[in-house]
Design an enzyme around this catalytic site. Structure first.
Site, PDB file in Angstrom:
ATOM      1  N   ASP A 154       4.380  53.492  51.198  1.00 22.72           N
ATOM      2  CA  ASP A 154       3.761  54.568  51.960  1.00 22.72           C
ATOM      3  C   ASP A 154       2.310  54.245  52.345  1.00 22.72           C
ATOM      4  OD1 ASP A 154       3.785  57.110  53.179  1.00 22.72           O
ATOM      5  OD2 ASP A 154       4.749  58.044  51.448  1.00 22.72           O
ATOM      6  N   TRP A 224       3.493  55.291  59.047  1.00 22.56           N
ATOM      7  CA  TRP A 224       3.515  56.481  59.922  1.00 22.56           C
ATOM      8  C   TRP A 224       3.252  56.145  61.398  1.00 22.56           C
ATOM      9  CZ3 TRP A 224      -0.815  58.834  56.470  1.00 22.56           C
ATOM     10  CH2 TRP A 224      -0.353  58.951  55.157  1.00 22.56           C
ATOM     11  N   GLY A 225       3.502  54.926  61.809  1.00 24.90           N
ATOM     12  CA  GLY A 225       3.242  54.532  63.183  1.00 24.90           C
ATOM     13  C   GLY A 225       1.803  54.141  63.451  1.00 24.90           C
ATOM     14  N   ALA A 227      -1.873  52.087  63.439  1.00 21.29           N
ATOM     15  CA  ALA A 227      -2.356  50.712  63.637  1.00 21.29           C
ATOM     16  C   ALA A 227      -1.397  49.872  64.468  1.00 21.29           C
ATOM     17  CB  ALA A 227      -2.626  50.043  62.285  1.00 21.29           C
ATOM     18  N   ASP A 245       6.219  62.239  59.077  1.00 23.59           N
ATOM     19  CA  ASP A 245       7.437  62.627  58.377  1.00 23.59           C
ATOM     20  C   ASP A 245       8.304  63.541  59.230  1.00 23.59           C
ATOM     21  OD1 ASP A 245       6.510  61.203  56.247  1.00 23.59           O
ATOM     22  OD2 ASP A 245       6.121  62.935  54.960  1.00 23.59           O
TER      23      ASP A 245
END
Length: 434
Positions: A154, A224-225, A227, A245
């Site tokens: 994560d 989480w998409g 960078a 999420d």
């Protein structure tokens, strides 16, 4: 010429990954992962008993035989007070995991399944438990010794000194208006290489540590998409979360579908965007919405990770999750590419719109050409697949159409096929020459 510095380290890490994951039918992560994760149902209330019960139900319900062979642990499995004072190892909660992770892994393996575990590329997990930044090699060695097969990694607990110097449009979805980034406080230069960013380095550190182990551990990145992960994830892990999420909410399903529709060029064997867990069986979606959700996650070749309580699934939901034709598309060992949009429908092609994503998709498979037609509207409509518009199909040629939901042969058709599609539902067809 001898290459030194960061380039040499990167080349070494990629070599280590290639040795840990040899090409072949059994390569971990070559195909999208299928399995179960407790987070959306149990949150932090996780235990050995819950995980083992889920593993046994994957077998009893026929889900293992359908392909769901991973049972994963999410956040909160370790003690919150810290690491072992002598070894610096993470400590499994002795109350909830009385035999440690090794004992659970042995039982899961006896059932013909694989065990996944969770950590974060920061100093704390999202629930504020100890995480793996600075301890990558220690934790990777622990996971290997325990018999872990899969790591979800994560993006919580990131120290300030590991923050990226720039922001990307993908870092905050609200910065996207009609597909164009607006209002970024510190946008990256056009030629900035996100593969050199601190985020990429945090994830690469764990990838390097896993590659040194004598046990292959599939590596699922979960940034989480952020960078521009799609530009550098290949060679680091087998999948990369491309979104925030998911929730059992129709708007969120469409939001993720829309965003992921622009990332389909990054799908290949061993690397793919992860659209997050399946919400089938988690209250919040209608039956039609669950069908659409499952269909597109399968067609986009996202991992298929069930997030619901397995014992609460209805017969209809269980049948949906075991659909053999959509699973075969998702797990095709010959065709690595996913279905892609060939027409947007409500909007002009290539329109970025979270409420009205692309509605017409197609993709090649061993079984034939899959065609999906989504109805984002509030009433049933007739939607037509024009063969001349679909890549791989030819105008004025007859095609046999099969309903991917039921397997029913719908007969041979020339030029087009029209289906009545209920609100928020999706017609999924398979076309082969007559």
């Amino acid at each position: 010429m001898v290459v030194k510095g960061p380039a040499a380290l990167l080349a070494l890490s990629l070599l280590q990954l290639s040795l840990a994951y040899p090409r072949g039918e059994d390569e971990p992560g070559k195909l999208p992962t299928m399995g179960w994760n407790p987070w959306n149902t149990y949150d932090c209330n996780i235990s050995e008993a819950i995980v083992l019960d889920a593993a046994e139900n994957l077998v009893a319900l026929g889900l293992r035989d359908a392909g769901y062979d991973h049972v994963n642990i999410d956040d909160c499995w370790q003690v919150k007070s810290g690491r072992d004072n002598l070894t610096n190892e993470l400590i499994p909660d002795p109350v909830n995991f009385p035999r440690g992770i090794k004992g659970l892994a042995d039982d899961v393996h006896e059932l013909g399944l694989k065990l996944g575990i969770y950590s974060s590329a920061g100093t704390e997990t999202c629930a504020e438990y100890p995480a793996s930044l600075y301890y990558e090699e220690t934790d990777a060695a622990s996971f290997a010794a325990w018999g872990v097969d899969y790591l979800k990694y994560d993006n919580c607990g990131v120290p300030r000194n590991w923050s990226d110097p720039y922001t990307a449009c993908t870092d905050r979805w609200s910065n996207t208006v009609n597909g164009t980034c607006v209002g970024l406080a510190n946008p990256a230069p056009e030629d900035y290489d996100w593969g050199t960013s601190p985020t990429a380095e945090r994830y690469r550190r764990m990838g390097d540590a896993l590659a040194k182990q004598d046990r292959p551990i599939q590596y699922a990145l979960c940034p989480w998409g952020f960078a521009q992960v799609h530009t550098w994830a290949k060679g680091v892990g087998s999948s990369f979360r491309m979104s925030k999420d998911i929730r059992a909410n129709w708007g969120r399903v469409l939001e993720i579908l829309n965003r992921n529709s622009f990332l389909m060029n990054y799908v290949e064997f061993g690397s793919r965007p992860d659209a997050d867990m399946l919400e089938v069986g988690v209250r919040g979606l209608t039956s039609a919405e669950e069908r659409t959700h499952f269909a597109f996650w399968a067609l986009m070749k996202s991992p298929l990770i069930i997030g619901a309580s397995l014992t609460a699934l209805t017969d209809t939901q269980l049948s949906l999750l075991k659909n053999p034709r959509l699973i075969a598309f998702n797990q095709d060992t010959r065709y690595e590419k996913p279905a892609v949009p060939y027409k947007w429908g409500t909007n002009l092609d290539w329109t970025f719109n979270a409420s009205f994503p692309a509605e017409y998709w197609s993709g090649e498979s061993r079984a034939g050409t899959f065609i999906a037609m989504l109805n984002t509207g509030s009433a049933a409509v007739s939607k037509t697949a024009l063969f001349s518009e679909i890549p791989g199909l030819r105008r004025r040629r007859r095609y046999r159409i099969v309903d991917a939901w039921t397997g029913e042969n719908l007969g041979c058709h020339s030029d087009q096929y029209t289906a009545l599609v209920e609100s928020h539902d999706t017609a999924v067809l398979i076309a082969k020459p007559c």
